[in-house]
Write an enzyme that holds these catalytic residues in place. Structure first.
Site, PDB file in Angstrom:
ATOM      1  N   THR A  54      65.459  28.967 -17.453  1.00 55.14           N
ATOM      2  CA  THR A  54      65.414  30.161 -16.596  1.00 55.14           C
ATOM      3  C   THR A  54      63.997  30.663 -16.339  1.00 55.14           C
ATOM      4  OG1 THR A  54      65.682  31.579 -18.531  1.00 55.14           O
ATOM      5  CG2 THR A  54      67.694  30.996 -17.337  1.00 55.14           C
TER       6      THR A  54
ATOM      7  N   TYR B 247      55.404  31.949 -36.254  1.00 53.80           N
ATOM      8  CA  TYR B 247      55.517  31.151 -35.020  1.00 53.80           C
ATOM      9  C   TYR B 247      54.911  29.762 -35.267  1.00 53.80           C
ATOM     10  CZ  TYR B 247      55.018  29.411 -30.281  1.00 53.80           C
ATOM     11  OH  TYR B 247      55.083  28.613 -29.158  1.00 53.80           O
TER      12      TYR B 247
HETATM   13  P1  NDP Z   1      59.261  31.682 -21.257  1.00 55.85           P
HETATM   14  O1  NDP Z   1      59.438  32.967 -21.994  1.00 55.85           O
HETATM   15  O2  NDP Z   1      58.769  31.738 -19.873  1.00 55.85           O
HETATM   16  O3  NDP Z   1      60.605  30.831 -21.327  1.00 55.85           O
HETATM   17  C1  NDP Z   1      61.374  30.757 -22.497  1.00 55.85           C
HETATM   18  C2  NDP Z   1      62.722  30.151 -22.182  1.00 55.85           C
HETATM   19  O4  NDP Z   1      63.488  30.027 -23.400  1.00 55.85           O
HETATM   20  C3  NDP Z   1      63.539  31.014 -21.224  1.00 55.85           C
HETATM   21  O5  NDP Z   1      64.127  30.201 -20.249  1.00 55.85           O
HETATM   22  C4  NDP Z   1      64.605  31.630 -22.118  1.00 55.85           C
HETATM   23  O6  NDP Z   1      65.808  31.766 -21.393  1.00 55.85           O
HETATM   24  C5  NDP Z   1      64.772  30.557 -23.201  1.00 55.85           C
HETATM   25  N1  NDP Z   1      65.284  31.130 -24.434  1.00 55.85           N
HETATM   26  C6  NDP Z   1      64.649  32.008 -25.245  1.00 55.85           C
HETATM   27  N2  NDP Z   1      65.451  32.388 -26.253  1.00 55.85           N
HETATM   28  C7  NDP Z   1      66.629  31.722 -26.068  1.00 55.85           C
HETATM   29  C8  NDP Z   1      67.859  31.714 -26.763  1.00 55.85           C
HETATM   30  N3  NDP Z   1      68.058  32.441 -27.873  1.00 55.85           N
HETATM   31  N4  NDP Z   1      68.861  30.925 -26.303  1.00 55.85           N
HETATM   32  C9  NDP Z   1      68.679  30.199 -25.186  1.00 55.85           C
HETATM   33  N5  NDP Z   1      67.538  30.159 -24.481  1.00 55.85           N
HETATM   34  C10 NDP Z   1      66.531  30.931 -24.909  1.00 55.85           C
HETATM   35  O7  NDP Z   1      58.254  30.825 -22.164  1.00 55.85           O
HETATM   36  P2  NDP Z   1      57.638  29.336 -22.020  1.00 55.85           P
HETATM   37  O8  NDP Z   1      58.123  28.648 -20.827  1.00 55.85           O
HETATM   38  O9  NDP Z   1      56.193  29.465 -22.219  1.00 55.85           O
HETATM   39  O10 NDP Z   1      58.237  28.683 -23.345  1.00 55.85           O
HETATM   40  C11 NDP Z   1      58.972  27.485 -23.374  1.00 55.85           C
HETATM   41  C12 NDP Z   1      58.623  26.712 -24.629  1.00 55.85           C
HETATM   42  O11 NDP Z   1      57.240  26.367 -24.592  1.00 55.85           O
HETATM   43  C13 NDP Z   1      58.847  27.486 -25.931  1.00 55.85           C
HETATM   44  O12 NDP Z   1      59.404  26.619 -26.887  1.00 55.85           O
HETATM   45  C14 NDP Z   1      57.421  27.894 -26.330  1.00 55.85           C
HETATM   46  O13 NDP Z   1      57.308  28.066 -27.720  1.00 55.85           O
HETATM   47  C15 NDP Z   1      56.660  26.677 -25.842  1.00 55.85           C
HETATM   48  N6  NDP Z   1      55.219  26.863 -25.648  1.00 55.85           N
HETATM   49  C16 NDP Z   1      54.733  27.843 -24.814  1.00 55.85           C
HETATM   50  C17 NDP Z   1      53.379  27.981 -24.638  1.00 55.85           C
HETATM   51  C18 NDP Z   1      52.784  29.071 -23.820  1.00 55.85           C
HETATM   52  O14 NDP Z   1      51.583  29.382 -23.998  1.00 55.85           O
HETATM   53  N7  NDP Z   1      53.498  29.656 -22.878  1.00 55.85           N
HETATM   54  C19 NDP Z   1      52.434  27.064 -25.294  1.00 55.85           C
HETATM   55  C20 NDP Z   1      53.043  26.097 -26.154  1.00 55.85           C
HETATM   56  C21 NDP Z   1      54.388  25.985 -26.294  1.00 55.85           C
HETATM   57  P3  NDP Z   1      66.810  33.021 -21.472  1.00 55.85           P
HETATM   58  O15 NDP Z   1      65.987  34.223 -21.859  1.00 55.85           O
HETATM   59  O16 NDP Z   1      67.398  33.111 -20.092  1.00 55.85           O
HETATM   60  O17 NDP Z   1      67.804  32.620 -22.496  1.00 55.85           O
HETATM   61  C1  8X3 Z   2      51.984  28.924 -27.435  1.00 53.04           C
HETATM   62  C2  8X3 Z   2      50.514  28.784 -27.547  1.00 53.04           C
HETATM   63  O1  8X3 Z   2      48.453  29.659 -28.779  1.00 53.04           O
HETATM   64  O2  8X3 Z   2      50.027  31.300 -27.916  1.00 53.04           O
HETATM   65  O3  8X3 Z   2      52.645  28.105 -28.322  1.00 53.04           O
HETATM   66  O4  8X3 Z   2      50.595  29.959 -29.839  1.00 53.04           O
HETATM   67  S1  8X3 Z   2      49.891  29.986 -28.584  1.00 53.04           S
END
Ligand code: NDP
Ligand code: 8X3
Length: 252
Positions: free
Chosen positions: A12, A152
């Site tokens: 999403t 985290y």
């Molecule tokens: P967003 O917050 O934009 O997206 C997170 C997604 O996870 C949403 O689609 C949300 O959907 C879903 N989600 C969260 N909690 C739940 C739940 N309990 N059940 C089902 N779905 C869930 O963040 P990102 O796109 O950045 O994050 C995606 C992944 O990338 C994560 O694992 C994050 O740790 C990882 N990541 C992100 C980085 C960053 O800097 N942004 C860097 C490194 C890794 P909904 O709320 O609709 O359920």
């Molecule tokens: C997301 C990157 O540096 O905010 O995993 O943890 S950081």
């Protein structure tokens, strides 16, 4: 070639949504998962011009609902070739001595146990067919701990250990397992981490962070290698980022 089917958790927003768009360009049939049904509906509407889309609404923390949702897939979507374990977030940024237990529960339950529940529902069909590709979205935080990152970072270190364990145990079945570990990506991640606080606005300011599309393109590259090639582990930073604590905020 038969149409491939991918299941993406966390579709999403951010990385998951961008990956859905990227896969749709390549005609990959999509199972899009998340808790916000309205967003799933909007994305389905946009992408169904390019490919077949099915949405599943469940919270990955709920193991029964997770297993039931995946078991409910219509026949045409049952054979999953590619699993993108992406759902997850950071909750809070506090020193360990003042961390919030609800934040800790959320990170371990979603980032680690949720990934396991979804995998548990899908791996048996991959071992049966002796094919498949699992991509776990880890983080640079899974390779390097930073101040106040404690739980985290722990959850993402766990994702990396589980990824390696999957690669070992699924090796006899020819199943590919990959970890993609991004640094700072401009998504809703920091809004969630800081619970809507304006601190989130500063995280991606003063430099050009990775965009969700950058990660989606890497995922598309990884899944499109020849069958004998598995990209096991990818660490991605934006040019301004050297590691978890060094970001050159004067480069833009
Ligand atoms: P967003 O917050 O934009 O997206 C997170 C997604 O996870 C949403 O689609 C949300 O959907 C879903 N989600 C969260 N909690 C739940 C739940 N309990 N059940 C089902 N779905 C869930 O963040 P990102 O796109 O950045 O994050 C995606 C992944 O990338 C994560 O694992 C994050 O740790 C990882 N990541 C992100 C980085 C960053 O800097 N942004 C860097 C490194 C890794 P909904 O709320 O609709 O359920
Ligand atoms: C997301 C990157 O540096 O905010 O995993 O943890 S950081």
């Amino acid at each position: 070639m038969m149409k491939q089917t991918a299941l993406i958790t966390g579709a999403t927003s951010g990385i998951g949504r961008a990956t859905a768009h990227e896969f749709a360009k390549h005609g990959i049939q999509l199972i899009l998962c998340g808790r916000r049904q309205e967003r799933l509906d909007t994305i389905e509407k946009a992408l169904s011009k390019q490919t077949d889309v099915h949405t599943l609404n469940f919270d990955v923390r709920d193991r029964i609902k997770t297993l039931e949702a995946i078991a409910s897939l219509p026949k045409a979507f049952q054979n999953i070739d590619i699993l993108i374990n992406n759902a997850g977030n950071a909750h809070g940024l506090d020193p360990i001595q003042s961390g919030d237990l609800d934040d800790w529960d959320a990170m371990m339950d979603i980032n680690v146990k949720g990934l396991l529940y979804v995998s548990k529902a899908i791996i048996p069909q991959m071992t049966e067919r002796k094919s498949g590709h699992i991509i776990n979205i880890g983080s640079s935080a899974g390779k390097e701990v930073y101040p106040k990152g404690n739980v985290y970072c722990g959850s993402k270190h766990a994702v990396l250990a589980i990824t390696e364990g999957m690669r070992i145990d699924l090796n006899p079945f020819g199943i590919k397992v990959t970890a993609i570990n991004p640094g700072l990506v401009e998504t809703e991640f920091s809004k969630v981490r800081f619970k809507g606080d304006s601190k989130a606005d500063n995280v991606y300011s003063g430099y050009k962070a990775l965009q969700p599309e950058d990660i989606a393109e890497m995922i598309q590259f990884v899944i499109s290698r020849p069958s004998h090639v598995n990209i096991a582990d990818v660490l991605m930073f934006c040019t301004a980022q050297a590691n978890s604590t060094i970001v050159n905020k004067n480069d833009s």
